[in-house]
Design an enzyme around this catalytic site. Structure first.
Site, PDB file in Angstrom:
ATOM      1  N   LYS A  71     -59.478 -29.577 -56.246  1.00 40.00           N
ATOM      2  CA  LYS A  71     -59.938 -30.428 -57.345  1.00 40.00           C
ATOM      3  C   LYS A  71     -58.847 -30.581 -58.417  1.00 40.00           C
ATOM      4  O   LYS A  71     -58.556 -31.693 -58.872  1.00 40.00           O
ATOM      5  CB  LYS A  71     -61.224 -29.850 -57.949  1.00 40.00           C
ATOM      6  CG  LYS A  71     -62.402 -29.840 -56.967  1.00 40.00           C
ATOM      7  CD  LYS A  71     -63.678 -29.385 -57.614  1.00 40.00           C
ATOM      8  CE  LYS A  71     -63.705 -27.910 -57.923  1.00 40.00           C
ATOM      9  NZ  LYS A  71     -63.700 -27.070 -56.700  1.00 40.00           N
ATOM     10  N   THR A  72     -58.234 -29.473 -58.799  1.00 40.82           N
ATOM     11  CA  THR A  72     -57.157 -29.537 -59.793  1.00 40.82           C
ATOM     12  C   THR A  72     -55.948 -30.276 -59.230  1.00 40.82           C
ATOM     13  O   THR A  72     -55.307 -31.072 -59.925  1.00 40.82           O
ATOM     14  CB  THR A  72     -56.745 -28.124 -60.237  1.00 40.82           C
ATOM     15  OG1 THR A  72     -57.885 -27.424 -60.726  1.00 40.82           O
ATOM     16  CG2 THR A  72     -55.690 -28.186 -61.331  1.00 40.82           C
ATOM     17  N   ASP A 116     -62.148 -28.428 -66.038  1.00 40.81           N
ATOM     18  CA  ASP A 116     -62.620 -27.609 -64.925  1.00 40.81           C
ATOM     19  C   ASP A 116     -63.911 -26.908 -65.329  1.00 40.81           C
ATOM     20  O   ASP A 116     -64.136 -26.616 -66.514  1.00 40.81           O
ATOM     21  CB  ASP A 116     -61.542 -26.577 -64.565  1.00 40.81           C
ATOM     22  CG  ASP A 116     -61.764 -25.981 -63.188  1.00 40.81           C
ATOM     23  OD1 ASP A 116     -62.602 -26.515 -62.431  1.00 40.81           O
ATOM     24  OD2 ASP A 116     -61.088 -24.987 -62.864  1.00 40.81           O
ATOM     25  N   THR A 165     -68.204 -26.571 -59.561  1.00 42.66           N
ATOM     26  CA  THR A 165     -68.665 -25.923 -58.339  1.00 42.66           C
ATOM     27  C   THR A 165     -70.188 -25.973 -58.235  1.00 42.66           C
ATOM     28  O   THR A 165     -70.755 -25.634 -57.205  1.00 42.66           O
ATOM     29  CB  THR A 165     -68.213 -24.451 -58.304  1.00 42.66           C
ATOM     30  OG1 THR A 165     -68.698 -23.779 -59.478  1.00 42.66           O
ATOM     31  CG2 THR A 165     -66.688 -24.355 -58.280  1.00 42.66           C
ATOM     32  N   ARG A 224     -56.514 -22.738 -50.915  1.00 46.66           N
ATOM     33  CA  ARG A 224     -56.063 -21.701 -51.853  1.00 46.66           C
ATOM     34  C   ARG A 224     -56.009 -20.340 -51.168  1.00 46.66           C
ATOM     35  O   ARG A 224     -55.061 -19.576 -51.349  1.00 46.66           O
ATOM     36  CB  ARG A 224     -56.989 -21.635 -53.072  1.00 46.66           C
ATOM     37  CG  ARG A 224     -56.559 -20.574 -54.105  1.00 46.66           C
ATOM     38  CD  ARG A 224     -57.563 -20.454 -55.220  1.00 46.66           C
ATOM     39  NE  ARG A 224     -57.672 -21.703 -55.957  1.00 46.66           N
ATOM     40  CZ  ARG A 224     -58.688 -21.988 -56.776  1.00 46.66           C
ATOM     41  NH1 ARG A 224     -59.683 -21.128 -56.916  1.00 46.66           N
ATOM     42  NH2 ARG A 224     -58.708 -23.133 -57.433  1.00 46.66           N
TER      43      ARG A 224
END
Length: 347
Positions: A71-72, A116, A165, A224
């Site tokens: 997302k980032t 975020d 999330t 990640r």
């Protein structure tokens, strides 16, 4: 995150996360370099391309999905494509309306504000975002009592990219103000293999195809986590081998981290085993599981449960969490096989 374990990584601490500088270097800079999430990428390319063609700010976007899926990274890619700056913050940091006003008034025309964990913005602050997103203004109340007065601040036209999330915790008025709401899903093995290959190349790691696949299959569908595993596996290869990551080295490194060939880590196995041994496969409430494995409810719900449910080891019911037939196989409890058979017949 409020919980004391909110700073832990997605593997319940088997790997120390890499530095922000290294993580930034591994981020793909453009849509063409981004692997996976095909539908989301196509939608974003349409919106970004149209904004560039019309020479106007991009409409607001909400990115949903589990941690670590990009997302980032997508917010940075969008900024790169638009040739604009991106300002990054998080929901818990914006504690009062003045904080939000400071962020918005410092933006330049067309810049991107990335928030975020946007679902964690206090509701009293969230309401100020409504007029900012729609009318590009914000009304701030100054002082209290008889001296109270409202001040209207005009803000530049900007793009808000929210990441969450837990999209269900966003209010309906907030969700409706995003032109695009798109969800990121866990990555397929072949996509993760490509991501592992790219990251290894950028880090200068010697790795073969089987080594890439071994890391990918144990990365829980999450880039990640895959990148974290690469760092540890590279160290393991330097210390225990000749520096090259092959299937044997990758397998040995990840077994040392207690991550098995299905991508299940120690905490996953503790959850499944506790359900099997203590509760005959369930149903069991999340709070009970959290106490039983000595972990926060939020961590279980956000980090472990999504993967266990997607892979078919666990299921949610109105009464609580239950093991599936596949979950009983992983628990591998010979002394409870009769329990497992009985529970599977009830599914």
């Amino acid at each position: 995150m409020e919980e004391k374990n909110s700073n832990r990584n997605d593997l319940s601490d088997p790997v120390i996360q890499s530095s922000p500088e290294v993580d930034a270097a591994l981020r793909p800079p453009s849509f063409q370099d981004f692997t996976g999430q095909g539908k989301t990428i196509e939608k974003l390319q349409v919106m970004v391309g149209a904004a560039i063609k019309r020479e106007e700010p991009l409409k607001h976007i909400l990115l949903c999905g589990p941690p670590g899926l990009g997302k980032t990274t997508l917010a940075h890619i969008i900024a790169n494509e638009l040739k604009r700056e991106v300002r990054i913050t998080s929901g818990p940091v914006i504690d009062k309306p003045g904080d939000l006003a400071g962020l918005l008034t410092n933006l330049q025309e067309g810049e991107i504000l990335f928030i975020d964990e946007i679902h964690r913005i206090p509701k009293t602050v969230e309401e100020y975002l409504y007029s900012a997103m729609e009318d590009y203004r914000i009304d701030i109340l100054i002082d209290q009592g008889p001296n109270a007065r409202s001040v209207r601040l005009e803000i530049p036209r900007f793009t808000l990219i929210g990441a969450t999330t837990r999209v269900g915790l966003l209010t309906a008025p907030m969700r409706s103000r995003f032109t695009l709401q798109t969800r990121l899903n866990y990555y397929a093995k072949q996509d993760l293999t490509l991501i592992v290959r790219r990251s290894c190349d950028l880090l200068g790691c010697k790795v073969d195809q089987e080594g890439c696949e071994e890391i990918a299959v144990r990365a829980r569908g999450t880039p990640r986590i895959a990148n974290n595993l690469i760092h540890f596996t590279r160290d393991f290869a330097d210390q225990k081998g000749d520096g090259k990551i092959d299937k044997k080295i990758a397998s040995a490194a990840l077994e040392l981290l207690e991550i098995d060939g299905k991508g299940l880590d120690e905490m996953d196995k503790r959850i499944l085993s506790m359900l099997a041994v203590n509760y005959k496969g369930g149903p069991v409430g999340l709070g009970t599981i959290a106490v039983g494995v000595n972990e926060e409810e939020h961590t279980l719900e956000e980090v472990h449960e999504p993967y266990l449910i997607q892979e078919g080891y666990l299921k949610r019911t109105p009464q609580g969490r239950m093991l599936t037939a596949k979950g009983w196989e992983v628990a591998d409890l010979s002394g409870n096989q009769d329990m497992g058979n009985e529970q599977m017949q009830l599914m």
